[in-house]
Write a protein that holds these residues in place. Sequence first.
Motif, PDB file in Angstrom:
ATOM      1  N   SER A   1       0.837  -1.202   0.000  1.00 44.78           N
ATOM      2  CA  SER A   1       0.000   0.000   0.000  1.00 44.78           C
ATOM      3  C   SER A   1       0.868   1.247   0.000  1.00 44.78           C
ATOM      4  N   VAL A   2       0.365   2.306  -0.626  1.00 49.52           N
ATOM      5  CA  VAL A   2       1.129   3.549  -0.635  1.00 49.52           C
ATOM      6  C   VAL A   2       1.182   4.148   0.768  1.00 49.52           C
ATOM      7  N   GLU A   3       0.213   3.736   1.604  1.00 51.33           N
ATOM      8  CA  GLU A   3       0.247   4.178   3.009  1.00 51.33           C
ATOM      9  C   GLU A   3       1.535   3.668   3.667  1.00 51.33           C
ATOM     10  N   LYS A   4       1.878   2.393   3.374  1.00 51.90           N
ATOM     11  CA  LYS A   4       3.125   1.819   3.927  1.00 51.90           C
ATOM     12  C   LYS A   4       4.341   2.500   3.316  1.00 51.90           C
ATOM     13  N   ASN A   5       4.280   2.727   1.982  1.00 51.54           N
ATOM     14  CA  ASN A   5       5.396   3.428   1.321  1.00 51.54           C
ATOM     15  C   ASN A   5       5.647   4.776   1.983  1.00 51.54           C
ATOM     16  N   LEU A   6       4.532   5.486   2.226  1.00 53.55           N
ATOM     17  CA  LEU A   6       4.647   6.836   2.778  1.00 53.55           C
ATOM     18  C   LEU A   6       5.151   6.840   4.210  1.00 53.55           C
ATOM     19  N   SER A   7       4.874   5.750   4.930  1.00 52.18           N
ATOM     20  CA  SER A   7       5.306   5.716   6.328  1.00 52.18           C
ATOM     21  C   SER A   7       6.835   5.702   6.414  1.00 52.18           C
ATOM     22  N   ALA A   8       7.502   5.390   5.296  1.00 49.79           N
ATOM     23  CA  ALA A   8       8.967   5.398   5.282  1.00 49.79           C
ATOM     24  C   ALA A   8       9.529   6.802   5.049  1.00 49.79           C
ATOM     25  N   ALA A   9       8.665   7.765   4.751  1.00 48.42           N
ATOM     26  CA  ALA A   9       9.139   9.114   4.394  1.00 48.42           C
ATOM     27  C   ALA A   9      10.030   9.740   5.474  1.00 48.42           C
ATOM     28  N   PRO A  10       9.633   9.684   6.755  1.00 43.89           N
ATOM     29  CA  PRO A  10      10.506  10.283   7.768  1.00 43.89           C
ATOM     30  C   PRO A  10      11.853   9.564   7.874  1.00 43.89           C
ATOM     31  N   VAL A  11      11.869   8.252   7.663  1.00 39.34           N
ATOM     32  CA  VAL A  11      13.111   7.485   7.738  1.00 39.34           C
ATOM     33  C   VAL A  11      14.090   7.952   6.665  1.00 39.34           C
ATOM     34  N   PHE A  12      13.555   8.227   5.464  1.00 41.96           N
ATOM     35  CA  PHE A  12      14.408   8.695   4.365  1.00 41.96           C
ATOM     36  C   PHE A  12      14.825  10.152   4.554  1.00 41.96           C
ATOM     37  N   GLY A  13      14.127  10.864   5.419  1.00 42.79           N
ATOM     38  CA  GLY A  13      14.467  12.267   5.643  1.00 42.79           C
ATOM     39  C   GLY A  13      13.637  13.248   4.846  1.00 42.79           C
ATOM     40  N   ILE A  14      12.458  12.820   4.386  1.00 46.18           N
ATOM     41  CA  ILE A  14      11.523  13.754   3.741  1.00 46.18           C
ATOM     42  C   ILE A  14      11.110  14.797   4.773  1.00 46.18           C
ATOM     43  N   GLU A  15      11.259  16.070   4.422  1.00 44.76           N
ATOM     44  CA  GLU A  15      11.089  17.119   5.422  1.00 44.76           C
ATOM     45  C   GLU A  15       9.639  17.342   5.822  1.00 44.76           C
ATOM     46  N   ALA A  16       8.720  17.185   4.877  1.00 45.99           N
ATOM     47  CA  ALA A  16       7.315  17.431   5.198  1.00 45.99           C
ATOM     48  C   ALA A  16       6.416  16.759   4.178  1.00 45.99           C
ATOM     49  N   ILE A  17       5.219  16.424   4.619  1.00 48.68           N
ATOM     50  CA  ILE A  17       4.179  15.931   3.720  1.00 48.68           C
ATOM     51  C   ILE A  17       3.036  16.933   3.796  1.00 48.68           C
ATOM     52  N   PHE A  18       2.809  17.646   2.683  1.00 44.70           N
ATOM     53  CA  PHE A  18       1.741  18.631   2.633  1.00 44.70           C
ATOM     54  C   PHE A  18       0.566  18.088   1.832  1.00 44.70           C
ATOM     55  N   ALA A  19      -0.634  18.580   2.152  1.00 45.33           N
ATOM     56  CA  ALA A  19      -1.814  18.218   1.366  1.00 45.33           C
ATOM     57  C   ALA A  19      -2.689  19.446   1.203  1.00 45.33           C
ATOM     58  N   ASP A  20      -3.253  19.580   0.017  1.00 43.78           N
ATOM     59  CA  ASP A  20      -4.153  20.691  -0.288  1.00 43.78           C
ATOM     60  C   ASP A  20      -5.480  20.477   0.469  1.00 43.78           C
ATOM     61  N   ARG A  21      -5.801  21.440   1.326  1.00 43.54           N
ATOM     62  CA  ARG A  21      -6.971  21.284   2.197  1.00 43.54           C
ATOM     63  C   ARG A  21      -8.265  21.130   1.384  1.00 43.54           C
ATOM     64  N   ALA A  22      -8.407  21.935   0.325  1.00 43.35           N
ATOM     65  CA  ALA A  22      -9.642  21.882  -0.465  1.00 43.35           C
ATOM     66  C   ALA A  22      -9.798  20.508  -1.134  1.00 43.35           C
ATOM     67  N   ALA A  23      -8.680  19.956  -1.614  1.00 46.95           N
ATOM     68  CA  ALA A  23      -8.743  18.640  -2.256  1.00 46.95           C
ATOM     69  C   ALA A  23      -9.109  17.563  -1.238  1.00 46.95           C
ATOM     70  N   CYS A  24      -8.587  17.696  -0.016  1.00 47.33           N
ATOM     71  CA  CYS A  24      -8.928  16.732   1.035  1.00 47.33           C
ATOM     72  C   CYS A  24     -10.425  16.754   1.303  1.00 47.33           C
ATOM     73  N   GLN A  25     -10.988  17.965   1.350  1.00 46.38           N
ATOM     74  CA  GLN A  25     -12.433  18.072   1.580  1.00 46.38           C
ATOM     75  C   GLN A  25     -13.197  17.419   0.440  1.00 46.38           C
ATOM     76  N   ARG A  26     -12.722  17.642  -0.803  1.00 50.69           N
ATOM     77  CA  ARG A  26     -13.413  17.088  -1.966  1.00 50.69           C
ATOM     78  C   ARG A  26     -13.421  15.567  -1.925  1.00 50.69           C
ATOM     79  N   TYR A  27     -12.363  14.978  -1.390  1.00 49.32           N
ATOM     80  CA  TYR A  27     -12.264  13.518  -1.344  1.00 49.32           C
ATOM     81  C   TYR A  27     -12.628  12.952   0.029  1.00 49.32           C
ATOM     82  N   GLY A  28     -13.311  13.754   0.842  1.00 48.25           N
ATOM     83  CA  GLY A  28     -13.837  13.266   2.110  1.00 48.25           C
ATOM     84  C   GLY A  28     -12.789  12.899   3.132  1.00 48.25           C
ATOM     85  N   LEU A  29     -11.679  13.638   3.140  1.00 53.19           N
ATOM     86  CA  LEU A  29     -10.609  13.351   4.091  1.00 53.19           C
ATOM     87  C   LEU A  29     -10.576  14.415   5.177  1.00 53.19           C
TER      88      LEU A  29
END
Lengths: 116, 93
Positions: free
Chosen positions: A59-87
Amino acid sequence: MSTLIMIDQPSYGSWSGREALDMAFSLAAFDQPAALLFTGAGVTWLRREQDTADLGQKSVEKNLSAAPVFGIEAIFADRAACQRYGLDERSLIAGVTLVDAISALLNQYDHTAFAG
Amino acid sequence: MSSFDTLHILNKSPGHPRAAQCLALLSEGDALLLIENGVLWLSAEGLPSVCRVFALSADVAARGLGNTAGNETRVAFSDMVALSLQARKVISW
């Protein structure tokens, strides 16, 4: 040089989003500052409890959980898009920062790139 | 010394949602570089005149658009490097 990798493709159905994730992880692995921004249908990457057992993919959820380990500084999401997709806060994975002004965010990075 | 604020490299044809997003973000002082299917904008309507426009000549010629007259500047592959160095930041759409 700081790089923002944008993902605007849904999490399954094509490989372009995962290619974007590989780009981000590769940058971070070589100590290049990198962050991820999910917009449009790309925000569907960020939903909790993805079960891909029957799909035969990680799952991409698992892939993404590795982001801090690799040193990805931040994960941003567009608030309006989240609302559109019920998140909302309860259905989003941990560690996501919601943003309202994408053009202001783009201004903070030397390079912005999409995949696919 | 930067000649452009943001260099927008667009490879998406008219109708692609990401192309619309790119064009909406263009501002004065930016530059737009059309490559791959992005050069199809030269034959379509809706290209804003807010900033300088460049187009990769190999992609323009390949799509039979070599004789269309517009305000864009045609550039070769080697010029892409120079353009990206002239920009304060680069967005690859």
